[in-house]
Design an enzyme around this catalytic site. Structure first.
Site, PDB file in Angstrom:
ATOM      1  N   HIS A  43      70.588  26.155  44.959  1.00  0.00           N
ATOM      2  CA  HIS A  43      70.430  26.822  46.255  1.00  0.00           C
ATOM      3  C   HIS A  43      71.065  26.002  47.378  1.00  0.00           C
ATOM      4  CE1 HIS A  43      68.109  30.191  44.955  1.00  0.00           C
ATOM      5  NE2 HIS A  43      67.097  29.468  44.511  1.00  0.00           N
ATOM      6  N   HIS A  97      68.128  23.935  39.492  1.00  0.00           N
ATOM      7  CA  HIS A  97      68.123  25.284  40.070  1.00  0.00           C
ATOM      8  C   HIS A  97      67.978  25.216  41.589  1.00  0.00           C
ATOM      9  CE1 HIS A  97      67.095  29.572  40.545  1.00  0.00           C
ATOM     10  NE2 HIS A  97      66.178  29.129  41.398  1.00  0.00           N
ATOM     11  N   GLU A  98      67.037  24.409  42.050  1.00  0.00           N
ATOM     12  CA  GLU A  98      66.850  24.280  43.497  1.00  0.00           C
ATOM     13  C   GLU A  98      68.066  23.617  44.143  1.00  0.00           C
ATOM     14  OE1 GLU A  98      64.608  25.892  44.883  1.00  0.00           O
ATOM     15  OE2 GLU A  98      63.469  26.354  43.081  1.00  0.00           O
ATOM     16  N   HIS A 127      74.073  27.126  49.883  1.00  0.00           N
ATOM     17  CA  HIS A 127      74.022  26.972  51.339  1.00  0.00           C
ATOM     18  C   HIS A 127      75.249  26.225  51.852  1.00  0.00           C
ATOM     19  CE1 HIS A 127      71.817  25.251  55.080  1.00  0.00           C
ATOM     20  NE2 HIS A 127      72.426  26.370  55.370  1.00  0.00           N
TER      21      HIS A 127
END
Length: 222
Positions: free
Chosen positions: A98, A94-95, A102
Site C-alpha cells: 500500500h 502487503h501493507e 501511495h
C-alpha cells in the site's frame, strides 16, 4: 433474512478463514529469509521499491496492520512486527504494498481515499435516513438514504482491487528481495488470499444490503 443472512454467513466464514490461515502460517518460518521479522521484511520491500520516507511502527491489537497515507506510517500488529514467519512476512509486505501504491500515485488508491468521507457519512447516516423516510412515507428522503449508503458500496468496490494489487506487489517484491523461496511464496499466497476473501465478503454483504434497501423503497412506492 434472504438478503442479510448470506452476507453475514460469508463474512463470518471469511473472518474465521483469515484468522485460521494466519495462525497456521505463523508457525511456519521463512525458508529463504530466516530470522527476518515482519518489520524487516516490510523495510526490505520498501527499499527494493525505492520508497524510503515511510516509517514502520508497532501497534497494539491482532491483525490491526495498516498503512496510514496521511502520515506515511506503516503500523504492524505485534505478531507481524516481531514475527519471523510466513504470515508475518506476507502481511507486512502487503501493507508495504500500500505504501508503494501511495508513492507511485496508484490511481485506484487515490479514488479510495476520495471515497473515505462519503463512506463514513453513509455508515453514520444512511440507516437513519432510510428508516425515517420509510416511516414518514417520504420516499425522496428514503432514496437519499440509499444514495448515502451507496457511498459505502462504492468504497468497498474500489477497495477490493486495491487490496489485490497490494498483495500482488507484496509477493513480487518479497521474491525480488530474496526473502521468500517457492514454498514460502505459496504460504504467502494463501495468507493474502484468505485476507482478500474478507474484502469479497464485505462487498457481497454490502451489495445485498443495498439491494434490500432498494427493494423496500420500491415496494413502498407502489
Amino acid at each position: 433474512m434472504l438478503y442479510m443472512v448470506p452476507g453475514l454467513l460469508l463474512s463470518l466464514l471469511a473472518s474465521w478463514y483469515v484468522k485460521s490461515t494466519f495462525r497456521r502460517y505463523s508457525q511456519v518460518p521463512l525458508q529463504a529469509g530466516r530470522g527476518v521479522t515482519g518489520a524487516q521484511a516490510a523495510a526490505a520491500v520498501l527499499a527494493q521499491a525505492g520508497v524510503r520516507d515511510v516509517r514502520i511502527e508497532p501497534i497494539g491489537g491482532a491483525l490491526s496492520d495498516h498503512y496510514d497515507p496521511a502520515h506515511k506510517v506503516l503500523r504492524l500488529s505485534p505478531d507481524v512486527y516481531a514475527g519471523r514467519s510466513v504470515s508475518a512476512a506476507g502481511v507486512a509486505a502487503h501493507e508495504a504494498g500500500h505504501a508503494i501504491q501511495h508513492a507511485e500515485g496508484y490511481g485506484l488508491m487515490r479514488v479510495r481515499q476520495a471515497l473515505v468521507l462519503p463512506a463514513r457519512i453513509g455508515s453514520q447516516l444512511s440507516y437513519i435516513v432510510i428508516i425515517a423516510g420509510l416511516a414518514l412515507h417520504m420516499l425522496g428522503l428514503a432514496w437519499f438514504g440509499v444514495f448515502l449508503f451507496a457511498g459505502i458500496f462504492l468504497f468497498e468496490l474500489v477497495t477490493l482491487p486495491v487490496e489485490l494489487d497490494a498483495s500482488a506487489r507484496a509477493r513480487q517484491r518479497l521474491t525480488a528481495a530474496g526473502l521468500v523461496s517457492r514454498a514460502d511464496d505459496e504460504g504467502v499466497k494463501r495468507v493474502l488470499g484468505a485476507a482478500a476473501l474478507t474484502y469479497v465478503a464485505a462487498l457481497v454483504a454490502t451489495a445485498l444490503q443495498m439491494l434490500y434497501f432498494v427493494t423496500r423503497v420500491r415496494e413502498a412506492d407502489r
